[in-house]
Design a protein around this motif. Structure first.
Motif, short mmCIF file in Angstrom:
data_model
loop_
_atom_site.label_atom_id
_atom_site.label_comp_id
_atom_site.label_asym_id
_atom_site.label_seq_id
_atom_site.Cartn_x
_atom_site.Cartn_y
_atom_site.Cartn_z
N ASP A 25 -5.27 7.42 18.54
CA ASP A 25 -4.27 8.44 18.19
C ASP A 25 -3.05 8.33 19.09
N LYS A 26 -3.32 8.06 20.38
CA LYS A 26 -2.21 7.95 21.33
C LYS A 26 -1.33 6.75 20.99
N ILE A 27 -1.96 5.64 20.62
CA ILE A 27 -1.20 4.43 20.28
C ILE A 27 -0.38 4.66 19.00
N VAL A 28 -1.01 5.29 18.01
CA VAL A 28 -0.30 5.53 16.74
C VAL A 28 0.91 6.45 17.00
N ALA A 29 0.70 7.47 17.85
CA ALA A 29 1.79 8.41 18.13
C ALA A 29 2.90 7.71 18.92
N LEU A 30 2.53 6.90 19.91
CA LEU A 30 3.53 6.17 20.70
C LEU A 30 4.34 5.23 19.80
N CYS A 31 3.61 4.54 18.92
CA CYS A 31 4.27 3.57 18.03
C CYS A 31 5.31 4.24 17.15
N LYS A 32 4.99 5.44 16.68
CA LYS A 32 5.93 6.15 15.80
C LYS A 32 7.09 6.71 16.62
N ARG A 33 6.75 7.30 17.76
CA ARG A 33 7.78 7.96 18.59
C ARG A 33 8.83 6.97 19.09
N ARG A 34 8.38 5.74 19.48
CA ARG A 34 9.30 4.81 20.11
C ARG A 34 9.78 3.69 19.17
N GLY A 35 9.36 3.73 17.92
CA GLY A 35 9.91 2.75 16.97
C GLY A 35 9.20 1.41 16.97
N PHE A 36 7.89 1.44 17.28
CA PHE A 36 7.12 0.19 17.11
C PHE A 36 6.65 0.08 15.65
N ILE A 37 5.96 1.11 15.18
CA ILE A 37 5.39 1.04 13.82
C ILE A 37 5.43 2.43 13.19
N TYR A 38 5.97 2.49 11.96
CA TYR A 38 6.04 3.76 11.23
C TYR A 38 5.15 3.70 9.99
N PRO A 39 4.72 4.88 9.49
CA PRO A 39 4.04 4.88 8.18
C PRO A 39 5.01 4.34 7.13
N GLY A 40 4.50 3.49 6.21
CA GLY A 40 5.36 2.90 5.18
C GLY A 40 5.82 3.92 4.16
N SER A 41 7.01 3.76 3.61
CA SER A 41 7.59 4.65 2.56
C SER A 41 7.47 6.12 2.93
N GLU A 42 7.72 6.46 4.17
CA GLU A 42 7.40 7.82 4.64
C GLU A 42 8.18 8.91 3.93
N ILE A 43 9.45 8.64 3.56
CA ILE A 43 10.23 9.72 2.92
C ILE A 43 9.67 10.09 1.55
N TYR A 44 8.80 9.23 1.01
CA TYR A 44 8.14 9.57 -0.27
C TYR A 44 6.70 10.02 -0.05
N GLY A 45 6.41 10.44 1.17
CA GLY A 45 5.04 10.89 1.46
C GLY A 45 4.15 9.73 1.85
N GLY A 46 4.75 8.56 2.08
CA GLY A 46 3.98 7.40 2.54
C GLY A 46 3.25 6.72 1.40
N LEU A 47 2.62 5.60 1.75
CA LEU A 47 1.73 4.90 0.82
C LEU A 47 0.52 4.57 1.67
N ALA A 48 -0.64 5.05 1.24
CA ALA A 48 -1.82 4.97 2.10
C ALA A 48 -1.98 3.59 2.73
N ASN A 49 -2.18 3.56 4.02
CA ASN A 49 -2.46 2.33 4.77
C ASN A 49 -1.37 1.27 4.68
N SER A 50 -0.14 1.70 4.46
CA SER A 50 0.95 0.71 4.59
C SER A 50 1.80 1.13 5.79
N TRP A 51 2.24 0.15 6.54
CA TRP A 51 2.96 0.41 7.79
C TRP A 51 4.20 -0.47 7.87
#
Ligand code: ATP
Length: 430
Positions: free
Chosen positions: A2-28
């Motif tokens: 959870d810490k890695i996922v949060a860090l990745c999103k916060r600092r611009g390593f990895i974001y959930p894919g298509s996030e403005i459309y609610g994402g697409l499960a398991n795409s990054w």
């Protein structure tokens, strides 16, 4: 995790894919820092296995290949996982991932449908007509291109056995149970080598090459990925569990937070692939020995690396906390930024001017960050969190004697370095 996922999103390593459309499960999506880390891993791999060797060349093949490739390779018939559905919650799972008959979603015991085989290849149609004659597949592995292009590479590059063909690229699998962040996704990247050898006269012939590649994989993990080798485990795959083409397979596993799971693989594919491509294509895919004139189908040892799993392991292994702050102890050569430049004060034009010159000069050869916000302590913390190995402060003394302070991420020690020597200082340490 959870810490890695949060860090990745916060600092611009990895974001959930298509996030403005609610994402697409398991795409990054890899963000600005993630793409640098990922590219650094791919470049380190290409340098080690292609540029620094005389016996391996690279290719970059099409993602969608003639569908006959996948008939010949056995993927149409065999690339399938057993699927079961929980009769209570109707979630679907890979049967071999179920432990003690308990549904991972709702916890019900022994309430699964019988197993159905599910082919993992993504299908598409070529051209406007959605007819069966136009079906094509997104490649489920990069390997087949090395077999299909084997003859061309032999002819154009005069390769002599033993030699390898390497490729980095995307692969697609319609996984039944993707998950654990970028560990298992439906679209991912692989770095693969098909290493061709003469048909072995006895077992020790191929076992010798297998052993060489076993060591190469371990060396890569230790030297390039730079991870704790105590967390790496080799798992010899039993005959019944191996892929349809393999005579021997070792999985290299890592102690992920969710359990020990596959990071890389090594397989002895025999002459299975080239032989089948010869049969299905009707083309002569034999290698001609330049000395004896003898023609034969080579055998193959295949080491394979997942790019995204490499990124995940690099991040997990580098993650540390010091006095409540995150320090990402990435190998300097993998770090997105090699150094950050801090002008001591943001409102002193002569300081900014000098700092900016240092920044632009270093940027010609290295990835460099710029930060002029807040106090120096905060800027150090911000760079530690993304793994920047060196922070360079330009202060009033710099204006007088052309030196700067370089602070090391891991030791937090500081050196006073001449601006003219900075490039040498950094490259030696990277
Ligand atoms: P698994 O047993 O985890 O499904 P596999 O044995 O099918 O993996 P290989 O076919 O050997 O995997 O693929 C080679 C490498 O590609 C793996 O070692 C892994 O690093 C990576 N890989 C495979 N499937 C995925 C996926 N769905 N998402 C991300 N990486 C993957």
């Amino acid at each position: 995790m959870d810490k890695i996922v949060a860090l990745c999103k916060r600092r611009g390593f990895i974001y959930p894919g298509s996030e403005i459309y609610g994402g697409l499960a398991n795409s990054w999506d890899y963000g600005p820092l993630g793409v640098e880390l990922k590219n650094n891993i791919k470049q380190a791999w290409w340098k080690r296995f292609v540029h620094l060797r005389e016996d391996i060349v690279g290719i970059d093949a099409a993602l969608i290949m003639n569908p006959k490739v996948w008939e010949a390779s056995g993927h149409v018939a065999n690339f399938q996982d057993p699927l079961v559905e929980c009769k209570k919650c109707h979630e679907r799972f890979r049967a071999d991932h179920i432990k003690n008959g308990i549904c991972p979603n709702c916890g019900t015991k022994d309430s699964f449908t019988s197993e159905q085989m599910f082919n993992l290849m993504f299908k598409t149609f070529i051209g406007p007509a959605e007819e069966s004659s136009n079906i094509a597949y997104f490649r489920p592995e990069t390997a087949q291109a090395m077999f299909v292009d084997f003859k061309s590479v032999c002819d154009t590059n005069r390769m002599r056995l033993p030699f390898g063909i390497a490729q980095i690229g995307k692969a697609f699998r319609n996984e039944i149970t993707p998950g654990n962040f970028i560990f298992r996704t439906r679209e991912f990247e692989q770095m693969e080598i098909e290493y061709f050898i003469s048909p072995p006269k006895n077992n020790s012939d191929w076992q010798g090459f297998f052993e060489l590649w076993r060591k190469e994989i371990l060396n890569w993990i230790k030297d390039d990925l730079g991870v704790d080798m105590n967390k790496i485990h080799e798992h010899e795959i039993e005959a019944g569990e191996r892929a349809h083409y393999s005579k021997r397979t070792i999985d290299f596993e890592y102690d992920f937070p969710f359990g020990c799971s596959e990071l890389y693989g090594l397989a002895y594919r025999t002459d299975f692939d080239l032989k089948n491509h010869e049969k299905f294509s009707g083309q002569n895919l034999k290698y001609k020995d330049p000395e004896t004139g003898e023609e034969f189908i080579p055998h193959v040892i295949e080491p394979t690396w997942g790019v995204d799993r490499s990124v995940l392991v690099a991040l997990l292994d580098a993650y540390s906390e010091k006095e409540g702050r995150v320090v990402l102890k990435l190998q300097p050569k993998l770090a997105p930024y090699k150094a950050a430049i801090f002008p001591l004060l943001a409102n002193k034009p002569e300081l900014i001017k000098l700092a900016h010159k240092v920044y632009l000069d270093l940027k010609q050869n290295l990835t460099i960050a710029w930060d002029d916000r807040g106090n120096i302590g905060k800027r150090y913390a911000s760079q530690d969190e993304i793994g920047t190995p060196f922070c360079i402060t330009v202060d009033f003394q710099s204006l007088e004697d052309s030196t700067v302070t370089v602070r090391d991420r891991d030791t937090t020690e500081q050196d006073r370095v001449k601006i003219a020597d900075l490039m040498k200082y950094l490259t030696e340490r990277i």
